[in-house]
Design a protein around this motif. Structure first.
Motif, short mmCIF file in Angstrom:
data_model
loop_
_atom_site.label_atom_id
_atom_site.label_comp_id
_atom_site.label_asym_id
_atom_site.label_seq_id
_atom_site.Cartn_x
_atom_site.Cartn_y
_atom_site.Cartn_z
N ARG A 24 0.81 -1.22 0.00
CA ARG A 24 0.00 0.00 0.00
C ARG A 24 0.85 1.27 0.00
NH1 ARG A 24 -3.08 -3.33 3.41
NH2 ARG A 24 -2.24 -2.40 5.31
N ILE A 25 2.11 1.15 0.39
CA ILE A 25 3.05 2.27 0.27
C ILE A 25 4.21 1.80 -0.57
CG2 ILE A 25 4.60 3.87 1.45
CD1 ILE A 25 2.94 3.65 3.94
N SER A 26 4.47 2.51 -1.66
CA SER A 26 5.57 2.13 -2.54
C SER A 26 6.33 3.33 -3.10
CB SER A 26 5.04 1.28 -3.70
OG SER A 26 4.05 2.01 -4.43
N VAL B 266 2.04 11.42 11.54
CA VAL B 266 2.51 11.29 10.15
C VAL B 266 4.03 11.36 10.05
CG1 VAL B 266 0.39 12.14 9.11
CG2 VAL B 266 2.16 13.78 9.75
N GLY B 267 4.67 12.01 11.00
CA GLY B 267 6.12 12.12 10.97
C GLY B 267 6.80 10.77 11.10
N GLY B 268 6.26 9.92 11.98
CA GLY B 268 6.84 8.59 12.17
C GLY B 268 6.78 7.74 10.91
N PRO B 269 5.60 7.60 10.29
CA PRO B 269 5.51 6.82 9.05
C PRO B 269 6.39 7.37 7.93
CG PRO B 269 3.34 7.10 9.99
CD PRO B 269 4.26 7.97 10.80
N ALA B 270 6.45 8.69 7.80
CA ALA B 270 7.26 9.27 6.72
C ALA B 270 8.73 8.96 6.92
CB ALA B 270 7.04 10.79 6.67
N THR B 271 9.20 9.06 8.16
CA THR B 271 10.60 8.75 8.46
C THR B 271 10.87 7.26 8.26
OG1 THR B 271 10.70 10.55 10.07
CG2 THR B 271 12.39 8.85 10.24
N ALA B 272 9.93 6.43 8.66
CA ALA B 272 10.12 4.99 8.55
C ALA B 272 10.28 4.54 7.10
CB ALA B 272 8.94 4.26 9.19
N THR B 273 9.55 5.17 6.19
CA THR B 273 9.62 4.73 4.79
C THR B 273 10.98 5.02 4.17
OG1 THR B 273 8.60 6.83 4.07
CG2 THR B 273 7.15 4.93 4.36
N VAL B 274 11.69 5.99 4.73
CA VAL B 274 13.05 6.25 4.23
C VAL B 274 13.91 5.01 4.47
CG1 VAL B 274 15.13 7.65 4.54
CG2 VAL B 274 12.86 8.73 4.58
N ARG B 275 13.72 4.36 5.62
CA ARG B 275 14.47 3.14 5.93
C ARG B 275 13.87 1.92 5.25
NH1 ARG B 275 14.86 2.92 12.35
NH2 ARG B 275 16.02 0.99 11.81
N LEU B 276 12.56 1.86 5.17
CA LEU B 276 11.90 0.67 4.63
C LEU B 276 12.02 0.56 3.11
CD1 LEU B 276 8.67 0.91 6.80
CD2 LEU B 276 10.31 -0.99 6.87
N LEU B 277 11.94 1.70 2.43
CA LEU B 277 11.92 1.69 0.97
C LEU B 277 13.16 2.33 0.35
CD1 LEU B 277 8.21 2.82 0.31
CD2 LEU B 277 9.17 0.54 -0.10
N GLY B 278 14.01 2.91 1.19
CA GLY B 278 15.12 3.69 0.64
C GLY B 278 14.60 4.95 -0.03
N LEU B 279 13.44 5.42 0.44
CA LEU B 279 12.83 6.61 -0.14
C LEU B 279 13.74 7.82 0.08
CD1 LEU B 279 10.02 7.15 -1.50
CD2 LEU B 279 9.30 8.08 0.70
N ASP B 280 13.81 8.69 -0.90
CA ASP B 280 14.61 9.90 -0.77
C ASP B 280 14.07 10.74 0.39
OD1 ASP B 280 15.74 12.47 -1.06
OD2 ASP B 280 15.95 12.19 -3.23
N PRO B 281 14.91 11.11 1.37
CA PRO B 281 14.45 11.92 2.50
C PRO B 281 13.80 13.23 2.08
CG PRO B 281 16.63 11.05 2.94
CD PRO B 281 16.33 10.76 1.50
#
Length: 224
Positions: free
Chosen positions: A33-35, A148-163
């Motif tokens: 659901r998040i990619s 929302v801050g927690g999920p946004a930060t987590a996706t940087v680690r989970l997906l390698g999303l650009d900070p």
């Protein structure tokens, strides 16, 4: 002084344990659901207007001086997932430790004694805000941003999303954050006359299901 306290409390480096939790983002990433940034925005916006609104209202009511024990029961009733209830109390215990070190106050001591297993995190957040000289509006904004801050930060680690992309998602949520905080404060003020029934009870079934699935996984990066 109050502005400085708000910055400290909302700082992601404040040792309240949030770094170990993804706010449901890990389960959402696993489920597909998040990619990417658009799906992260959709997830965070949905979380903000449901779980975030409930947390912000609880925090605002606690900062306004409402009975934290009644608010804790209200938080329990509004958290359908047992895994999320456990996570919330765990975060509440960690926040309590940090809060009592930063802003020693009898209100915090009383709550810690009354609920040794740990109060729900939004309730502790509101009592902490009050102890730090902050008001309901500050507590609501802090809780809403945390949602929302927690999920946004987590996706940087989970997906390698650009900070930068993750930060842009949070920036785009600015108007929603303001609106949710405003609704939360309005509901918190009604608690004075109408009791905890005045608090919002917005549900997010996918967050609940995801939390239970995540808790049962043997391999995971985040606690929740």
């Amino acid at each position: 002084m109050s502005r400085a306290a708000l910055l400290i409390l909302a700082d992601g480096r404040f040792p309240a344990g949030g770094h170990a939790h993804s706010g449901g983002a890990e389960a959402a990433v696993t489920a597909g659901r998040i990619s990417d940034p658009p799906s992260l925005f959709a997830f965070c916006r949905g979380r903000l207007h449901t779980a975030g609104l409930v947390a912000a209202a609880l925090a605002a009511a606690a900062a306004d001086g409402s009975d934290p024990l009644a608010l804790d029961e209200a938080a329990d009733a509004r958290t359908a997932s047992a895994a999320l209830r456990t996570a919330s109390r765990r975060l509440g215990r960690q926040l309590m430790r940090a809060a009592r070190a930063a802003w020693p106050d009898p209100q915090l001591d009383t709550l810690a004694t009354a609920l040794p297993r740990g109060a729900h995190q939004p309730v502790v957040l509101g009592v902490t805000a009050r102890a730090a000289g902050l008001g309901p509006v500050d507590a609501a904004h802090c809780a809403a941003y945390e949602s929302v801050g927690g999920p946004a930060t987590a996706t940087v680690r989970l997906l390698g999303l650009d900070p930068f992309d993750a930060t842009a998602v949070l920036a785009r949520l600015g108007p929603d954050l303001d609106a949710v905080a405003e609704r939360a404060v309005a509901a918190a003020r009604l608690v004075r006359t109408d009791g905890v029934e005045a608090l919002p009870a917005a549900g997010a079934p996918l967050l609940d299901i995801g939390a239970e699935t995540h808790a049962a996984r043997h391999t995971r990066l985040f606690a929740s």
